[in-house]
Design an enzyme around this catalytic site. Sequence first.
Site, PDB file in Angstrom:
ATOM      1  N   HIS A  55       0.898  -1.038  -0.390  1.00 17.06           N
ATOM      2  CA  HIS A  55       0.118  -0.366   0.093  1.00 17.06           C
ATOM      3  C   HIS A  55       1.306   1.240   0.342  1.00 17.06           C
ATOM      4  CE1 HIS A  55      -4.297  -1.927   2.386  1.00 17.06           C
ATOM      5  NE2 HIS A  55      -3.216  -2.173   0.764  1.00 17.06           N
ATOM      6  N   GLU A  57       1.224   3.728   2.059  1.00 15.75           N
ATOM      7  CA  GLU A  57       1.363   4.248   3.368  1.00 15.75           C
ATOM      8  C   GLU A  57       3.018   3.497   4.130  1.00 15.75           C
ATOM      9  OE1 GLU A  57      -2.960   5.403   3.252  1.00 15.75           O
ATOM     10  OE2 GLU A  57      -1.557   3.491   3.076  1.00 15.75           O
ATOM     11  N   CYS A  85      -6.166   2.214   5.524  1.00 13.92           N
ATOM     12  CA  CYS A  85      -6.636   1.223   6.349  1.00 13.92           C
ATOM     13  C   CYS A  85      -5.913   0.456   7.289  1.00 13.92           C
ATOM     14  CB  CYS A  85      -6.050   0.009   4.944  1.00 13.92           C
ATOM     15  SG  CYS A  85      -4.535  -0.880   5.132  1.00 13.92           S
ATOM     16  N   CYS A  88      -1.973   0.267   6.985  1.00 15.13           N
ATOM     17  CA  CYS A  88      -1.077   1.298   7.122  1.00 15.13           C
ATOM     18  C   CYS A  88      -1.222   1.720   8.072  1.00 15.13           C
ATOM     19  CB  CYS A  88      -1.865   1.854   6.205  1.00 15.13           C
ATOM     20  SG  CYS A  88      -1.927   0.735   4.706  1.00 15.13           S
TER      21      CYS A  88
END
Length: 158
Positions: A55, A57, A85, A88
């Site tokens: 992801h 992040e 999420c 993250c």
Amino acid sequence: MSVDRSGFMRRAIELSRTRLAAGEGGPFGAVVVKDGRIIGEGWNQVVGTNDPTAHAEIVAIRAACRHLGNFSLAGAELYTSCEPCPMCLAATLWARIEGIFYGNTRDDAAAIGFDDEYFYREVMLPLGERQLRAIRLLPDEARAVFTEWAAGSDRVKY
């Protein structure tokens, strides 16, 4: 003295837009900032790398840690094009990042097919009530390694 954070957020949004346009990932971008400088950038790379943890992040946090040569990002801030999420968010906490600034909400993400609500609910449930089966095996053997680590004088707490 007020800090103008809009430039950092614009960079996160720019990463999400340019990498999406280049076919390099989903519509997510992030930057890690410390002492007024970007020290890590990331964009969603899940599909391109076949890595479900890639992801924006996470990628930005990894880049920032490499840049500093340290697993701690204490004193840093995360700017991300979307509310993180649960994975993250956990990585942000583990990295000791001190603040998160985000553009889109998790509801905005759900509206385009990135619905993390299941994950938010699952992590709140007791282990035995989660849909993902978790079975404890060999606890004595596993605990022995913890005991060895705890007794070591050269351990690094994190």
